[in-house]
Design a protein around this motif. Structure first.
Motif, short mmCIF file in Angstrom:
data_model
loop_
_atom_site.label_atom_id
_atom_site.label_comp_id
_atom_site.label_asym_id
_atom_site.label_seq_id
_atom_site.Cartn_x
_atom_site.Cartn_y
_atom_site.Cartn_z
N ASP A 31 4.58 -12.47 0.89
CA ASP A 31 4.16 -13.55 0.13
C ASP A 31 5.51 -13.97 -0.67
O ASP A 31 5.52 -15.26 -0.60
CB ASP A 31 3.20 -13.30 -0.91
N LEU A 32 6.30 -13.25 -1.19
CA LEU A 32 7.49 -13.58 -1.85
C LEU A 32 8.43 -14.36 -1.03
O LEU A 32 9.07 -15.35 -1.52
CB LEU A 32 8.21 -12.32 -2.55
N GLU A 72 13.85 -2.05 3.77
CA GLU A 72 14.94 -3.10 4.79
C GLU A 72 14.72 -4.31 3.78
O GLU A 72 15.48 -5.28 4.34
CB GLU A 72 14.07 -3.48 5.84
N ASP A 73 14.18 -4.57 2.79
CA ASP A 73 14.44 -5.62 2.05
C ASP A 73 14.73 -5.81 0.73
O ASP A 73 14.26 -6.18 -0.44
CB ASP A 73 12.67 -6.15 1.98
N PRO A 74 16.08 -5.34 0.59
CA PRO A 74 16.71 -5.33 -0.94
C PRO A 74 17.03 -6.53 -1.54
O PRO A 74 17.00 -6.85 -2.58
CB PRO A 74 18.10 -4.72 -0.64
N VAL A 75 16.80 -7.71 -0.36
CA VAL A 75 17.04 -9.14 -0.84
C VAL A 75 15.95 -9.57 -1.63
O VAL A 75 15.88 -10.26 -2.72
CB VAL A 75 17.19 -10.15 0.34
N VAL A 83 2.01 -3.72 -1.11
CA VAL A 83 3.38 -4.16 -1.24
C VAL A 83 4.04 -5.11 -0.38
O VAL A 83 4.77 -5.76 -0.40
CB VAL A 83 4.30 -2.87 -1.60
N GLN A 84 3.93 -4.36 0.99
CA GLN A 84 4.39 -5.25 2.37
C GLN A 84 3.73 -6.72 2.02
O GLN A 84 4.70 -7.77 2.33
CB GLN A 84 3.92 -4.54 3.36
N TYR A 107 -0.91 4.51 1.23
CA TYR A 107 -0.71 3.53 2.45
C TYR A 107 -1.24 2.18 2.02
O TYR A 107 -0.78 1.06 2.38
CB TYR A 107 -1.42 4.26 3.54
N GLN A 108 -2.37 2.20 1.29
CA GLN A 108 -3.03 1.06 0.78
C GLN A 108 -2.12 0.34 -0.28
O GLN A 108 -1.70 -0.96 0.00
CB GLN A 108 -4.43 1.48 0.02
N LEU A 109 -1.40 1.19 -1.02
CA LEU A 109 -0.30 0.72 -1.84
C LEU A 109 0.93 0.21 -0.98
O LEU A 109 1.20 -1.08 -1.35
CB LEU A 109 0.18 1.70 -2.59
N SER A 110 1.25 0.72 0.04
CA SER A 110 2.37 0.56 0.94
C SER A 110 1.94 -0.89 1.55
O SER A 110 2.94 -1.80 1.44
CB SER A 110 2.53 1.52 1.72
#
Lengths: 140, 593
Positions: A33-34, B73-76, A27-28, A21-24
């Motif tokens: 940010d990206l 949901e974010d392949p972009v 990543v989110q 979950y932490q990793l998830s």
């Protein structure tokens, strides 16, 4: 033994799921940010494009000519005004400089005799001199 | 339970006697329906357990998969890093156009359009009042009517500037919204309008290079989107347009055209047609302004054609410079009378015919060549075919229906054949460029790239014609085109305008086609005025030597330093020798006592 195994499995499950979950979440967050960065880049690109267009607009020759005729005493370039670098004469020696030693010698140093009088500066070249700052300046 | 050994022994007993006990336990035998029920119950339990087990395995697997790969949901977001460098190179949906030095000529900007939802507007009157502080051109009554209407979508203003958008945003009026749109923007406005062209509301190119390179600029039809770099130089372009405008108003001409072309590479450095239009708002200009006189317009160019006739006569060795023709009397042929504008009424040598622009002499020169060879020669110079250039607006020349002796004689001095200024410039370029024809182009050529050339005349003939052109400016009809230091050589052309099949005596097309510097020509400069009128400074004359030659003089003085042409001393012996030409005049010197 059985109990130990169960506890171990429970702990492993807890740790792994926490890690996952932490990793998830991480990543989110990174993806967010990206996205933000890409949006920023797109925004900046657009801003650059607007600025470039504006630069071209304010630098259009028509405007420059208008400003030049208003502020500069320039006319059409006559042929004699065009020259190449090679055509420039070599720079003549400055007639006011008699000796090389006259240039920047500190004269007001204690226990140092006053050097020769400073050369008469009237040409285009002004020699560096070592003058003491005037008192007014110091007051300021 | 207090003493451990008992418990231990108890367990021990249980363990040791387990084998013995089990038969005792399993010895409970159930028979019949009871056994079946139990079996069934157990089977169901097993099935349920297996099912649940699979479900949990699937869930766990999915959980692991999601944690590793994300929600999907974010392949972009994953693909974007690769797409980014491309996006840096190609912002916007339509590529930019640059001049040869990288000055921006056309770009696409995101603009914001203001629309409103009137049902969400609280106070329409106040909103309009506030909006009018930013958008002064917003009609008060119409805006109020729009905002008070019962619809839920109205446009208020399309294509706001970023500043306006910011200000409106700062007003904080509820019910107003912005919509992002794209607009083609031409920062230089009218400067190179005819070359660049313009786009329609959907950003499709509909004129100029915007149309001819629509695929490349928009990336449509599988072509890769790429910015366009033209051969134009905006500084030269501005000088050309500025001088043309100045002389157009001085001589009250109804139009003007001009171009500057590099004869070595065929690059069109400047091309202007006046009156012009602003590509940012092409709808505000009449259709006539959008007509490109340089490429689409075809005109009878007048005496500038004598350059071709003379070059042809020298090329076919029909005459030498010593030869000449009698130009005392006008030629009468098929009901026409060919006469001179500057009559000398005597025998003229070939250089004199050219320098005094004698129609009679030139017509006789062409007659000696004959229609067939004349036609073939002009075709080689690209004057009889539709020129090829990267513009959709290109006019085909108008040839006479028949081409016989009469037509050859009139075309020899530029009447009866209509060509575009572009064709004329390219052909003159070929004549002075050592006889090599280079097709004109609007695109910048890389230095050192191979240039396709086509030989049309011998090099020696080219040298002679250069000197003749220089002679015209030095001593002949084009004296006013002289630009000190840049050795301009050229030929005047004054033609009456053909209107409804008849020549209009009071409407002239005056042109001056020139090249400089004449000892090693690099650029062709053409200037043309449509219906100039004489004024006091020209003593009422309106011929090319008075009206268009000065344009070239000023233009060359302005652009030569920009183009990197160094001025030379015109009196220096080497230049004098390079451009010397004997005139072989037989004019009687009047003795004075």
């Amino acid at each position: 033994m059985k109990l130990n195994l169960s506890i171990l499995i429970a702990v492993v499950v807890a740790v792994v799921s926490y890690g996952l979950y932490q990793l998830s979440y991480e990543v989110q967050k990174l993806e967010k940010d990206l996205k933000q960065l890409n949006a920023n880049i797109a925004g900046n690109q657009e801003a650059i494009r607007v600025l470039k267009a504006e630069w071209a607009y304010v630098n259009r020759p028509e405007k420059l000519q208008e400003l030049a005729t208003k502020h500069l005493p320039l006319l059409l370039v006559a042929p004699y005004q065009v020259a190449e670098l090679d055509e420039l004469p070599a720079r003549a020696a400055n007639p006011f400089v008699q000796e090389v030693t006259t240039i920047p010698l500190p004269r007001k140093k204690p226990r140092m005799r006053r050097g020769p009088a400073s050369p008469p500066v009237s040409g285009p070249v002004h020699m560096a001199t070592f003058k003491k700052a005037s008192k007014e300046r110091i007051v300021k | 339970m207090t003493d451990g050994p008992f418990a231990v022994s108890n367990i021990n007993v249980t363990a040791s006697s387990a084998a013995a006990n089990r038969p005792a336990q399993t010895s409970i035998h159930l028979e019949g329906s009871a056994k079946e029920t139990l079996e069934m119950g157990r089977n169901r339990l097993v099935i349920a357990a297996v099912l649940f087990f699979f479900c949990f395995v699937v869930l766990a697997g999915r959980l692991v998969g999601l944690a590793i790969s994300g929600i999907g949901e974010d392949p972009v977001a994953a693909a974007e890093p690769e797409a980014l460098p491309v996006a840096v190179e190609q912002p916007g949906s339509r590529s930019e156009i640059y001049d040869r030095n990288g000055v921006l000529l056309a770009t696409t900007l995101d603009t914001y359009s203001l629309h409103a939802d009137p049902t969400k507007i609280i106070d329409a009157e106040q909103a309009v009042r506030q909006l009018r502080t930013v958008l002064s051109d917003l009609g008060e009554a119409t805006a109020l009517a729009k905002l008070s209407s019962q619809r839920n979508f109205v446009w208020l203003k399309r294509h706001l500037t970023p500043g306006q958008q910011q200000q409106i945003n700062n007003l904080g009026i509820p019910g107003l919204f912005f919509k992002k749109e794209e607009k083609r923007f031409y920062p230089l406005g009218q400067l190179a309008a005819h070359v660049i062209g313009y786009t329609d509301i959907d950003n499709n190119g509909i004129a100029g290079v915007e149309k001819s390179f629509d695929g490349q600029l928009s990336g449509k039809e599988g072509t890769t989107r790429k910015p366009l770099q033209l051969a134009l130089d905006v500084r030269v372009q501005h000088a050309l347009r500025d001088e043309l405008t100045r002389f157009m108003s001085a001589f009250r001409a109804i139009g003007g055209a001009g171009m500057v072309m590099d004869i070595k590479t065929g690059e069109v450095i400047a091309m202007s047609s006046l009156p012009d239009f602003d590509p940012n708002r092409p709808k505000d200009f009449p259709k006539d302004n959008k007509f490109n006189k340089t490429t689409l317009g075809v005109y009878e160019m007048g005496s500038t054609f004598k350059t071709f006739t003379t070059a042809m006569a020298l090329e076919f060795r029909s005459v030498s410079l010593r030869d000449g023709y009698d130009a005392t009397n006008p030629i009468r042929i098929a009901g026409f009378r060919i006469r001179d504008d500057h009559p000398k009424k005597r025998w003229l040598s070939v250089p004199e015919i050219f320098m005094y622009s004698s129609n009679i002499g030139t017509a006789k020169m062409a007659e000696a060549i004959g229609p067939k060879r004349h036609k073939a020669f002009l075709r080689k110079l690209g004057l009889l075919d539709k020129p090829v250039i990267e513009l959709p607006e290109v006019g085909a020349p108008i040839l006479p229906p028949r081409w016989n002796r009469l037509e050859t004689m009139t075309i020899s001095y530029g009447h009866g054949l209509s060509v575009s200024p572009l064709q004329l410039s390219a052909a003159i370029g070929a004549i002075v460029n050592e006889g090599n024809y280079v097709n004109p182009t609007l695109l910048r050529r890389e230095t050192g790239s191979e240039i396709e050339q086509k030989r049309v005349i011998r090099e020696q003939v080219s040298t002679v014609v250069r000197r003749l052109m220089r002679l015209v400016v030095e001593k002949g009809t084009g004296k006013k085109a002289a630009a000190e230091g840049y050795l301009v050589g050229g030929k005047t052309g004054t033609a009456e305008k053909a209107v409804n099949g008849r020549y209009k005596r009071d409407a002239l097309i005056t042109s001056f086609v020139s090249a400089f510097p004449m000892h090693e020509p690099r650029y062709v400069v053409l200037a043309m005025l449509d219906e100039p009128k004489g004024n006091s400074s020209t003593f009422g004359f309106r011929g090319a030597g008075w009206t268009t030659a000065p344009i070239v003089s000023r233009l060359v003085s302005r652009i030569a330093p920009i183009l990197g042409i160094a001025p030379v001393d015109e009196e220096s012996p080497s230049i004098q020798k390079a451009l010397h030409i004997p005139i072989y005049s037989r004019e009687k010197k009047h003795e004075t006592f």
